[in-house]
Design a protein around this motif. Sequence first.
Motif, mmCIF file in Angstrom:
data_model
loop_
_atom_site.group_PDB
_atom_site.id
_atom_site.type_symbol
_atom_site.label_atom_id
_atom_site.label_comp_id
_atom_site.label_asym_id
_atom_site.label_seq_id
_atom_site.Cartn_x
_atom_site.Cartn_y
_atom_site.Cartn_z
ATOM 1 N N VAL A 177 0.896 -1.202 0.059
ATOM 2 C CA VAL A 177 -0.034 -0.057 0.071
ATOM 3 C C VAL A 177 0.789 1.306 -0.136
ATOM 4 C CG1 VAL A 177 -1.712 -1.052 1.002
ATOM 5 C CG2 VAL A 177 0.012 -0.016 2.521
ATOM 6 N N LYS A 178 0.344 2.375 -0.225
ATOM 7 C CA LYS A 178 1.058 3.677 -0.143
ATOM 8 C C LYS A 178 0.616 4.246 1.338
ATOM 9 C CE LYS A 178 3.424 7.264 -1.852
ATOM 10 N NZ LYS A 178 4.624 7.209 -1.271
ATOM 11 N N VAL A 179 1.808 4.666 2.094
ATOM 12 C CA VAL A 179 1.576 5.452 3.414
ATOM 13 C C VAL A 179 1.630 6.744 3.044
ATOM 14 C CG1 VAL A 179 2.602 5.607 5.437
ATOM 15 C CG2 VAL A 179 2.490 3.604 4.498
ATOM 16 N N VAL A 180 0.617 7.624 3.456
ATOM 17 C CA VAL A 180 0.740 9.069 3.448
ATOM 18 C C VAL A 180 1.484 9.682 4.717
ATOM 19 C CG1 VAL A 180 -0.769 10.999 3.433
ATOM 20 C CG2 VAL A 180 -1.404 9.174 2.052
ATOM 21 N N LYS A 181 1.093 9.100 5.951
ATOM 22 C CA LYS A 181 1.315 9.835 7.059
ATOM 23 C C LYS A 181 1.629 8.671 8.296
ATOM 24 C CE LYS A 181 -1.479 12.277 9.414
ATOM 25 N NZ LYS A 181 -2.484 13.354 9.925
ATOM 26 N N VAL A 182 2.743 8.950 9.181
ATOM 27 C CA VAL A 182 2.860 8.008 10.372
ATOM 28 C C VAL A 182 2.939 8.685 11.370
ATOM 29 C CG1 VAL A 182 4.546 6.387 11.491
ATOM 30 C CG2 VAL A 182 3.960 6.316 8.697
ATOM 31 N N ASN A 183 1.901 8.473 12.549
ATOM 32 C CA ASN A 183 2.001 9.044 13.671
ATOM 33 C C ASN A 183 2.512 7.950 14.707
ATOM 34 O OD1 ASN A 183 1.221 11.481 12.878
ATOM 35 N ND2 ASN A 183 -1.150 11.071 13.461
ATOM 36 N N THR A 184 3.473 8.377 15.695
ATOM 37 C CA THR A 184 3.795 7.366 16.661
ATOM 38 C C THR A 184 3.746 8.072 18.126
ATOM 39 O OG1 THR A 184 6.500 8.241 16.460
ATOM 40 C CG2 THR A 184 5.635 6.585 15.073
ATOM 41 N N LEU A 185 3.799 6.976 19.086
ATOM 42 C CA LEU A 185 3.799 7.412 20.545
ATOM 43 C C LEU A 185 4.234 6.087 21.267
ATOM 44 C CD1 LEU A 185 1.159 6.403 22.415
ATOM 45 C CD2 LEU A 185 0.007 7.604 20.669
ATOM 46 N N ASN A 186 4.830 6.632 22.382
ATOM 47 C CA ASN A 186 5.350 5.777 23.194
ATOM 48 C C ASN A 186 4.422 5.482 24.430
ATOM 49 O OD1 ASN A 186 7.963 5.116 22.123
ATOM 50 N ND2 ASN A 186 8.832 7.028 23.053
ATOM 51 N N VAL A 187 3.994 4.389 24.606
ATOM 52 C CA VAL A 187 3.046 3.972 25.632
ATOM 53 C C VAL A 187 3.562 3.723 26.877
ATOM 54 C CG1 VAL A 187 1.013 2.706 26.328
ATOM 55 C CG2 VAL A 187 1.423 2.832 23.497
ATOM 56 N N LYS A 188 3.182 4.505 27.907
ATOM 57 C CA LYS A 188 3.825 4.393 29.279
ATOM 58 C C LYS A 188 3.261 3.191 30.118
ATOM 59 C CE LYS A 188 4.857 9.254 29.810
ATOM 60 N NZ LYS A 188 5.220 9.834 28.650
ATOM 61 N N PRO A 189 4.178 2.817 30.914
ATOM 62 C CA PRO A 189 3.569 1.585 31.807
ATOM 63 C C PRO A 189 2.466 1.984 32.772
ATOM 64 C CG PRO A 189 5.571 2.326 32.462
ATOM 65 C CD PRO A 189 5.381 3.283 31.441
ATOM 66 N N LYS A 190 1.473 1.147 32.959
ATOM 67 C CA LYS A 190 0.364 1.382 33.955
ATOM 68 C C LYS A 190 0.906 0.480 35.217
ATOM 69 C CE LYS A 190 -3.324 2.048 30.580
ATOM 70 N NZ LYS A 190 -4.481 1.482 30.205
ATOM 71 N N PRO A 191 0.559 1.088 36.498
ATOM 72 C CA PRO A 191 0.746 0.462 37.580
ATOM 73 C C PRO A 191 -0.248 -0.712 37.778
ATOM 74 C CG PRO A 191 -0.230 2.443 38.130
ATOM 75 C CD PRO A 191 -0.144 2.605 36.737
ATOM 76 N N LYS A 192 0.030 -1.782 38.167
ATOM 77 C CA LYS A 192 -0.771 -3.125 38.318
ATOM 78 C C LYS A 192 -0.208 -3.663 39.603
ATOM 79 C CE LYS A 192 -3.146 -2.899 34.382
ATOM 80 N NZ LYS A 192 -4.349 -2.877 34.298
ATOM 81 N N ARG A 193 -1.460 -4.512 40.132
ATOM 82 C CA ARG A 193 -1.043 -5.258 41.325
ATOM 83 C C ARG A 193 -1.458 -6.589 41.399
ATOM 84 N NH1 ARG A 193 -3.751 -3.764 46.915
ATOM 85 N NH2 ARG A 193 -5.256 -4.884 45.950
ATOM 86 N N VAL A 194 -0.720 -7.584 41.733
ATOM 87 C CA VAL A 194 -1.313 -8.990 41.977
ATOM 88 C C VAL A 194 -1.051 -9.279 43.449
ATOM 89 C CG1 VAL A 194 -0.865 -11.472 41.469
ATOM 90 C CG2 VAL A 194 -0.608 -9.768 39.663
ATOM 91 N N ARG A 195 -2.253 -9.430 44.109
ATOM 92 C CA ARG A 195 -2.350 -9.513 45.612
ATOM 93 C C ARG A 195 -1.282 -8.275 46.306
ATOM 94 N NH1 ARG A 195 -4.104 -14.456 48.499
ATOM 95 N NH2 ARG A 195 -4.709 -15.408 46.767
ATOM 96 N N TYR A 196 -0.216 -8.777 46.731
ATOM 97 C CA TYR A 196 0.422 -7.595 47.424
ATOM 98 C C TYR A 196 1.694 -7.297 46.790
ATOM 99 C CZ TYR A 196 -2.364 -9.458 51.012
ATOM 100 O OH TYR A 196 -3.398 -10.121 51.669
#
Length: 94
Positions: free
Chosen positions: A49-68
Motif C-alpha cells: 500500500v502507499k503510506v501518506v502519514k505516520v504518527n507514533t507514540l510511546n505507551v507508558k507503563p501502567k501500575p498493576k498489582r497481583v495480591r500484595y
Amino acid sequence: MKDPREVIIRPIITEHSYDMMEHNTYTFEVAKDSNKVEIAQAVEAIFDVKVVKVNTLNVKPKPKRVRYQLGKTRTWKKAMVTLKEGDTIELFAS
C-alpha cells in the motif's frame, strides 16, 4: 535497512482502532527503536500500500498489582499509519 517483519510487531485491534479505519488509519505495535521512515517502508513492503502519514507514540507503563506484589505493565511503541485514499489492508477486513 531492517527487515519489515522486525519493525511491525502486531496490529492493534481495539474499538478505537476500528473507528479510525473509516479514516483510512491503521494502528500497529512497532519496535521501540524504529522511526517513522522505517515504519512507513515496512508497511508499504508488507501490505503493498502507499503510506501518506505516520504518527507514533510511546505507551507508558501502567501500575498493576497481583495480591500484595506491585509492578508495572511493559512500555511499547504504537504507530498510527494513514494510507492513501483507496488503499486498504485486508488483514483488518472482516
